[in-house]
Design an enzyme around this catalytic site. Structure first.
Site, PDB file in Angstrom:
ATOM      1  N   SER A  45       0.867  -1.279  -0.077  1.00 30.80           N
ATOM      2  CA  SER A  45      -0.081   0.065   0.141  1.00 30.80           C
ATOM      3  C   SER A  45       0.946   1.233   0.032  1.00 30.80           C
ATOM      4  O   SER A  45       1.642   1.332  -1.078  1.00 30.80           O
ATOM      5  CB  SER A  45      -0.714   0.085   1.451  1.00 30.80           C
ATOM      6  OG  SER A  45      -1.926   1.082   1.038  1.00 30.80           O
ATOM      7  N   HIS A  58      -6.552  -5.628  -1.420  1.00 31.66           N
ATOM      8  CA  HIS A  58      -5.419  -4.718  -1.278  1.00 31.66           C
ATOM      9  C   HIS A  58      -4.477  -5.101  -0.390  1.00 31.66           C
ATOM     10  O   HIS A  58      -4.668  -5.594   0.720  1.00 31.66           O
ATOM     11  CB  HIS A  58      -6.312  -3.453  -0.603  1.00 31.66           C
ATOM     12  CG  HIS A  58      -5.036  -2.288  -0.578  1.00 31.66           C
ATOM     13  ND1 HIS A  58      -4.738  -1.466  -1.649  1.00 31.66           N
ATOM     14  CD2 HIS A  58      -4.575  -1.770   0.262  1.00 31.66           C
ATOM     15  CE1 HIS A  58      -3.975  -0.565  -1.239  1.00 31.66           C
ATOM     16  NE2 HIS A  58      -3.911  -0.637   0.017  1.00 31.66           N
ATOM     17  N   ASP A  69      -8.544  -3.015  -7.176  1.00 32.02           N
ATOM     18  CA  ASP A  69      -7.842  -2.625  -5.920  1.00 32.02           C
ATOM     19  C   ASP A  69      -9.055  -2.286  -5.022  1.00 32.02           C
ATOM     20  O   ASP A  69      -9.604  -1.095  -5.226  1.00 32.02           O
ATOM     21  CB  ASP A  69      -6.779  -1.648  -6.098  1.00 32.02           C
ATOM     22  CG  ASP A  69      -6.018  -1.741  -4.617  1.00 32.02           C
ATOM     23  OD1 ASP A  69      -6.568  -0.908  -3.978  1.00 32.02           O
ATOM     24  OD2 ASP A  69      -4.786  -2.108  -4.457  1.00 32.02           O
TER      25      ASP A  69
END
Length: 495
Positions: free
Chosen positions: A159, A322, A255
């Site tokens: 991330s 994610h 995502d």
């Protein structure tokens, strides 16, 4: 399941970089940076993987103050032990290419993907924007602990940490010995510059605020900042072309964080029309699915910036997820996502050790019950090999059959600048049947956990409060009984 999780992971203690404080390399609250380090062994003793934790960003004083008292802004609030699994696993069956490496997870506490550096500290807020210094201090500390002798080294992240591994990739290369084989890969770090459902450039404005608040411009790739607004250089699509160090991307085309925060953020959805869809994909309307398909095409178009060099690779599946490298479930297990017969761990390992190049994109949701292989289809923006696969995970939908003639529509070649037309006699190969149910990776895997002391304090206070309330109630009841001469119910009183 708990036994399985324990067998796949191990807990690793925290290390505080106390020496960083004297250099001004501190978290938002002024506390020292930290990481978790599991040493390598055997043939991997001189191999290092430095993985950056994720956790979003703060774009102004208010949002940074909100982070300062949490694990995302203070090492004082971080769990002293965390579980290592997936790419951190030290078991060969779960992590065959990196299990015996030195594995480090750097905790994220600056709110700007380790790019900020402002000397002055406002005494009213006591916020330290020093992320770039933290990155340097952590790497220096690891070099002293043996990384200066590294034969192989990887900078990775998830991330916001994945974005860090992209933005700092060449810098990481420069800090290691020239003889070290250095590469980078980003998990869920390829955030794209796209407008939200209202047509506003929400994420672009947000990133611009992040860069301004943290003074990040001077620590972003110069090749980008010299030609455009520094805020736009927070987007990987504007910097990857200039990265010289080999780079691999792991990302979901749908995502979940980007769908929720770039495509349909709350500010763009005041009536909450996207709320249920973002929470559970099976609740999305047909128009919302269509909007998400458009987002996927924007993502693939932005991905074209990476080019076709063998030193660059990617694994782009159609999961609604994610971050997929830190969890054993998605990193390497029998039911993990698969592209071109490779799971994520296998694809990353093949790319790193140059056993073969890997640039694969999953077919669009809902897919088909056939897998059509088209070798070396070129496209102006994305000159890559595309292989349609059915082994993706998007939701708990049963996959709907689709005619062969719709495959080109699924791939969206026309939208990306090319046609899917090719040899009309191209062979269609049936790969395998899908399972009836497809998993959606739940978001609670990625939510921050409370540290053990914090959890004990938090839940303990509620328990004590409940006991106290019960005791007070009992005292009040006894008092009323005494006042009524031992009689409680009205219908029991003598007439």
């Amino acid at each position: 399941m708990l036994v399985a999780l324990r067998s796949e992971s191990a807990f690793v203690g925290i290390t505080y970089v106390q020496s960083a404080v004297a250099k001004g390399a501190v978290c938002l609250d002024g506390s020292p940076p930290a990481y978790h380090f599991d040493p390598g062994s055997g043939a991997g003793i001189n191999n290092w993987i430095v993985h950056i934790e994720g956790g979003g960003w703060c774009n102004n004083v208010t949002t940074c103050l909100a982070r300062r008292g949490t694990r995302l802004g203070s090492s004082k609030q971080m769990a002293t032990q965390i579980a290592f699994s997936g790419i951190f696993s030290k078991q060969a069956q779960f992590n065959p290419d990196f299990y015996n490496w030195n594995r480090i997870k750097v905790r994220y506490c600056d709110g700007a993907s380790f790019t900020g550096d402002i000397e002055a500290v406002d005494p009213a807020t006591k916020l330290y924007y020093r992320g770039a210094r933290v990155f340097n201090a952590v790497i220096e500390d690891l070099l002293e602990k043996g990384m200066k002798n590294a034969e192989n080294a990887v900078l990775s992240g998830c991330s916001a940490g994945g974005l860090t591994s992209i933005l700092h990739c060449d810098k990481f290369r420069s800090l290691l010995p020239s003889i070290t084989n250095v590469k980078c890969f980003a998990d869920a770090g390829y955030f794209i510059d796209a407008k939200d459902v209202s047509g506003a450039p929400h994420i672009s404005d947000f990133y611009n605020d992040v860069v301004t608040t943290h003074g990040s411009a001077k620590n972003l790739p110069a090749g980008c900042t010299s030609s455009m607004n520094p805020g736009r250089c927070f987007f990987p699509q504007n910097v990857v072309q200039g990265i010289q160090t080999p780079l691999f991307l792991v990302n979901a085309a749908y995502d979940s964080w980007q769908i929720k925060n770039i495509l349909a953020p709350g500010v763009a959805d005041p009536h909450g029309l996207w709320h249920d869809c973002k929470t559970d994909i099976i609740k999305c309307s047909s128009s919302q699915i269509e909007t998400m398909q458009g987002f996927r095409l924007e993502f693939l178009n932005a991905l074209g910036a990476i080019g076709s060099s063998r030193s660059k690779g990617f694994f782009i599946n159609s999961c609604y997820a994610h971050c997929q490298t830190e969890m054993q479930e998605t990193w390497l297990r029998s039911d993990s996502p698969v592209l071109n017969d490779k799971r994520i761990a296998e694809a990353v390992g093949d790319w790193f050790y140059e056993r073969g190049s890997f640039q694969e994109i999953d077919c669009a949701y809902p897919g088909a019950k056939r897998a059509v292989e088209r070798n070396h289809l070129s496209e102006k923006r994305v000159p890559i090999r595309r292989v349609l696969r059915i082994s993706f995970i998007f939701s708990e939908f049963s996959i709907i059959s689709m005619e062969e003639k719709d495959v080109s529509k699924m791939m969206g070649f026309k939208s990306m600048g090319d046609s899917a037309s090719g040899n009309s006699g191209e062979e269609v190969v049936v790969k395998k049947k899908l399972r009836r149910k497809m998993r959606q990776i739940p978001d609670f895997y990625f939510l921050p956990r409370k540290s053990l002391p914090s959890a004990i304090l938090y839940y303990g206070s509620w328990i004590v409060a409940g006991i106290g309330a019960g005791m007070l109630t009992e005292v009040w009841i006894n008092k009323k009984v005494k006042e009524d001469g031992g009689i409680i119910w009205e219908f029991d009183k003598p007439k």
